[in-house]
Design a protein around this motif. Structure first.
Motif, PDB file in Angstrom:
ATOM      1  N   HIS A 172       0.822  -1.226   0.000  1.00  0.00           N
ATOM      2  CA  HIS A 172       0.000   0.000   0.000  1.00  0.00           C
ATOM      3  C   HIS A 172       0.854   1.274   0.000  1.00  0.00           C
ATOM      4  O   HIS A 172       0.450   2.294   0.553  1.00  0.00           O
ATOM      5  CB  HIS A 172      -0.964   0.014   1.194  1.00  0.00           C
ATOM      6  N   SER A 173       2.031   1.198  -0.627  1.00  0.00           N
ATOM      7  CA  SER A 173       2.866   2.407  -0.722  1.00  0.00           C
ATOM      8  C   SER A 173       2.707   3.081  -2.094  1.00  0.00           C
ATOM      9  O   SER A 173       3.386   4.051  -2.398  1.00  0.00           O
ATOM     10  CB  SER A 173       4.334   2.045  -0.482  1.00  0.00           C
ATOM     11  N   ARG A 174       1.845   2.555  -2.916  1.00  0.00           N
ATOM     12  CA  ARG A 174       1.526   3.168  -4.208  1.00  0.00           C
ATOM     13  C   ARG A 174       0.902   4.527  -3.947  1.00  0.00           C
ATOM     14  O   ARG A 174      -0.077   4.636  -3.203  1.00  0.00           O
ATOM     15  CB  ARG A 174       0.562   2.232  -4.944  1.00  0.00           C
ATOM     16  N   GLN A 175       1.470   5.557  -4.538  1.00  0.00           N
ATOM     17  CA  GLN A 175       0.931   6.904  -4.312  1.00  0.00           C
ATOM     18  C   GLN A 175       0.536   7.540  -5.632  1.00  0.00           C
ATOM     19  O   GLN A 175       1.258   8.370  -6.183  1.00  0.00           O
ATOM     20  CB  GLN A 175       1.956   7.750  -3.556  1.00  0.00           C
ATOM     21  N   ILE A 176      -0.590   7.091  -6.109  1.00  0.00           N
ATOM     22  CA  ILE A 176      -1.098   7.631  -7.369  1.00  0.00           C
ATOM     23  C   ILE A 176      -2.418   8.312  -7.056  1.00  0.00           C
ATOM     24  O   ILE A 176      -3.368   7.644  -6.607  1.00  0.00           O
ATOM     25  CB  ILE A 176      -1.273   6.506  -8.402  1.00  0.00           C
TER      26      ILE A 176
END
Lengths: 599, 599
Positions: free
Chosen positions: A321-325
């Motif tokens: 959950h480190s996706r920063q879109i």
């Protein structure tokens, strides 16, 4: 449909199998039981349909899942490989007996549900008469049992079900649930009471195939096309990010065409790997949030127009959950909906949408993307080791793989490691990263190998190979399915990663704890035990890179004529950097929270 | 309770395992996963508690079931054997990870549910925080997942459950579900979110054991005692029929005492076999409706006062529902109710009731029963065969078994065949006839062997043996658990009945059909593969009675010092007469119905 001829009615069982066969299914997984035996009799009456017979029901469900993933999904890149009998409907069927078999399979069905795989679970049940009397027939629960209780249990892992207990509606019901299965790409259940197997039903519907057209909202679709085209025209840094639902919703071909036509920088997620041709000039590997190679996260997250095809946003598919879109950066093309910079459109289906987009793009002038100029990949510290290291093996197996191969990886280090590998075009990579049920790969390998044989995937030097990569821990859950592969004459290459137990868990918690140990098996005897003709000869073990190189280049591995097993000894605590990075990220987050709580 | 000392609070995980240990559990079955690892850390902090670690979760659940059946249930007949550490609470625990592990085990839990076995299923789950956010953490279902969905799935196969997400109530909750498990003799679920494993909870309740006294309706119990005594005094042909729930509800000892004191003719059902001492002078073998030896059905059904202890009236336990015992003939002593000639009394519990009955009988004068004079058993037609026949093997294995042994039989011919055998006193026979899940026996054997080792069952020549009888078909479902037995140094004697596939199904339907075939394994290599030290030497195969006699009398089988495997080759279509008779009965009934429908 040959066996139906001009008959106006046929037995229900025959109707069911004929429909299953029309979906492209040639292999029926399952385990026989007294409540499904008579139903199984009809399989051999349908041309091209074959009973497989698995070692147990969980394995059968995994096999159905693996089969469904491969059957309709040959990798399609720049070069067309020779594909025979290609079918775009990749449903697979697993057949069990009520209760005992049905429940044994449920974990496999749950995996298919959460990863959106088309599996039809057919359950042979007690007769309607004894159901009505609530008789204590074996496989039931308690005194005065509700024979339909198991149907309630599976309600959470399917999108539709039917009880075939009315001859008048049975054909319609079968067609309805198969439609749901295909359109939603989710499992369905069909319950067949013993006393309805032979009842005559109308054969009429069989004369035309089920119409698998989804109920598209055309106005929405048109708006989506306009918006997407507008966004692409105006974008400064457009990119494509391909994820697994593109494949599950049968749009591998369209996805690749779109990527090529647009000529944009393309990335895969860990679960989307192998869908987009990795030899494509502007393919930059895996984007997985903070668990990516240097430069990748910044590049992808700087896009002002990220075309994200078929996203499945689970933890290990988004770098924990480190996706920063942000919403305003991304066009999410889901299975049955589309979100454009936060505006949502429902009833827009992935594959038809991509098809329409391809038509529109044909004549359009779109900006040409330039190379992203990402930094080169860092060199692992242990590159010089003579031993087989996690930093080496996955990339090496990626080079071992060839066009037309199917590569199946179990949960564990392999799932994290393979993100480092580049695959050849038209390789089919099968893994279960969201559900993450260990042991899945062995059952899935059986199904994948059958599917591969049926569709006749070829490359320049012969049939595509089935390559299974499984840890010594995961193998223990489902090992018996290798016996089924041997019985059916399948020839997978099985890499057993022997690192002395559950290494992925040791890295997470308790590196020295006994609960991460497993029983010590003699893997060199495995093939012999399960009945392989030259089992001992086909089994080898390696400890060094040099030894492994020798095996990989041997003719048994280049063009296997028998099943092969290679036991790869690796260090107990060696782990892929991506796994360690994701654990670090999660631990850092937990530490921050604890500090915040204290403050 | 040593590790608690004088502390007022302890971590929740430690509380849980301490309570489990107080129930007499010494072995914890299960498979580790990242959501239960920290919980498992506390096991080693509890003295006498040990993590086992199974090959997969279904096997773990079967093992817990087998363990629970044996742990508190030594056969108790005329002679007391040496029993150490005997505990009357035979709960067993299986621990899995949410979703994948939990669902993989569910079929085993369902079996424990329907056959009334005390199993505690502890599930390590995601933290309450990510549950609230519905995060897509691995092992979950779909987008925005309900992390508690799996708890709904298992609601049908348990009698109680709790989520430990409140430190204040957790001890009470744990005690509550363990009480339910014990009183109802049914599985329970305990869900432990990762963030609650270490929270401090009150240690106070641990200073006294859980009070497992059921809420008896004393007035009802008194009435029942009076009525039963009255019935026994007035009966002309009183008899006793012992069934499996007598054992599940911990009343083996009382049942035997009652039978001996009453001196009545006694019968067992197939599922109740081995509870009542079969060397008792008036024990007449198995009553199973029309599937009984000549004279048995008529004798039992002529009783005017049949004391039926712990009945479970499933199909194969009632001769395919051919049991014809009218309400006015029978006293049904159920687990928590009693029916006397049709009059029902609730909240009367099996074991306390028998205990009170024993006290009352002490001083009572009751009529003495005379010998029933049943016909001698018919002689099978194939007695002269040199080959190992179904008509011979079960009776022979019954003679092979000794006091203190545990004998586990899988579904299939063994379950029907063993009704022909006489067992020695204090043998514990484990089989799953109502649920009938094939493969059960291999997991159950592991659990049974552990329980047997813990309670130290002995006979005149050493420790009791663990004897597993499993068909080549059933073996395929769960074979890997033999590796766990080897790792733990257990020494079962494994009889693999190799009759080339699913013989029981061939007899039911499709004798020549491919779906009743299985993969051909090399059973002689099995022990070697799974890591046994002298695997080849400990593996043998036999085809004739003479060969088998030689093996059975060898010292490896009389006093095994290693695990032993005997592959017994038998004819593909040979089946026990009881199986064939039951199928005939069912077919006759179906034919009558079809004729009636036509008329």
């Amino acid at each position: 449909m040959g066996s139906i001829g001009t008959q106006s009615s046929i037995p229900l069982g025959l109707y069911l199998w004929t429909r299953i066969s029309q979906l492209g299914t040639q292999s029926v997984m399952g385990v026989p039981g007294d409540m499904n035996l008579e139903l199984l009799d009809y399989i051999k009456e349908v041309e091209g349909l074959k009973w497989i017979g698995n070692a147990n029901e969980l394995n059968a469900a995994y096999a159905a899942d693996g089969y469904a993933r491969v059957k309709g999904c040959p990798g399609v890149g720049k070069l067309e490989c020779q594909i025979n009998n290609f079918t775009e409907i990749e449903t697979c069927t697993v057949t069990t007996t009520m209760g005992v078999g049905e429940l044994s399979a449920i974990n496999g069905i749950a995996g298919a549900y959460t990863e959106e795989v088309k599996v039809v679970h057919i359950v042979g049940t007690t007769s309607t008469e004894v159901q009505a009397k609530r008789l204590m027939i074996h496989h039931n629960l308690g005194p005065s049992p509700d024979h339909k209780v198991f149907e309630k249990i599976s309600s959470h892992v399917r999108c539709a079900h039917t009880w075939l207990e009315d001859a008048a509606t049975a054909p319609r019901e079968i067609d309805r649930v198969l439609y749901e299965c295909h359109i939603k790409s989710l499992p369905v259940y069909i319950f067949v009471p013993m006393d309805y197997v032979h009842v005559p039903v109308s054969a009429e519907p069989l004369r035309s195939p089920i119409n698998f057209t989804p109920a598209i909202n055309k106005a929405n679709e048109t708006k989506v096309i306009q918006k997407v085209m507008g966004a692409l025209r105006n974008a400064r840094k457009p990119m494509v990010l391909v994820d697994c639902l593109a494949s599950r919703h049968n749009a591998r071909r369209e996805t690749n065409e779109l990527v090529c036509r647009l000529g944009l920088p393309a990335f895969s997620t860990p679960m989307g790997k192998s869908i987009v041709d990795e030899t494509y000039a502007q393919y930059y590997g895996i984007y997985n949030g903070a668990v990516s190679y240097p430069g990748v996260q910044a590049a992808v997250e700087s896009s002002d127009c990220l075309l994200n095809i078929g996203p499945l946003l689970s933890d290990s598919n988004t770098g924990g959950h480190s996706r920063q879109i942000r919403t305003e950066q991304v066009i999410l093309i889901g299975s049955a909906s589309c979100s454009i910079f936060g505006e949502s459109y429902s009833d827009v289906y992935l594959r038809p949408l991509l098809q329409r987009l391809l038509e529109v793009i044909k004549g359009a002038e779109l900006p040409v993307a330039s190379d992203l100029g990402l930094p080169t990949r860092p060199c692992p510290e242990d590159t010089d080791s003579d031993l087989i290291r996690q930093s080496w093996i996955w990339e090496r197996l990626g080079r071992f793989a060839r066009t037309g191969d199917v590569l199946i990886a179990d949960s564990g280090t392999a799932q994290f490691g393979f993100s480092d590998a580049y695959f050849p075009e038209q390789l089919n990579y099968v893994t279960q990263l969201y559900f993450g049920s260990i042991g899945y790969s062995v059952g899935a390998c059986l199904g994948a190998a059958l599917a591969q044989r049926e569709i006749g995937l070829l490359n320049e030097s012969g049939p595509g190979r089935t390559i299974l990569v499984v840890g010594d821990g995961s193998l223990q859950l489902t090992v018996q399915e290798i016996g089924t592969m041997i019985r059916l004459g399948l020839k997978p290459i099985i890499f057993v990663i022997n690192n002395n137990g559950y290494t992925i868990e040791r890295v997470i918690h308790g590196p020295e704890e006994a609960y991460n140990d497993i029983s010590t098996w003699r893997h060199q005897v495995l093939l012999e035990f399960f009945g392989a003709k030259d089992g001992r000869k086909c089994s080898q073990e390696v400890r060094t890179k040099e030894e492994m190189e020798r095996v990989l280049s041997s003719h048994h591995y280049v063009n296997p004529t028998d099943i092969q097993l290679l036991e790869v000894h690796m260090d107990t605590l060696d782990a892929p950097w991506r796994l360690k990075r994701q654990i670090e990220l999660i631990n850092e987050r937990m530490a921050v929270k604890k500090t915040a709580k204290k403050a």
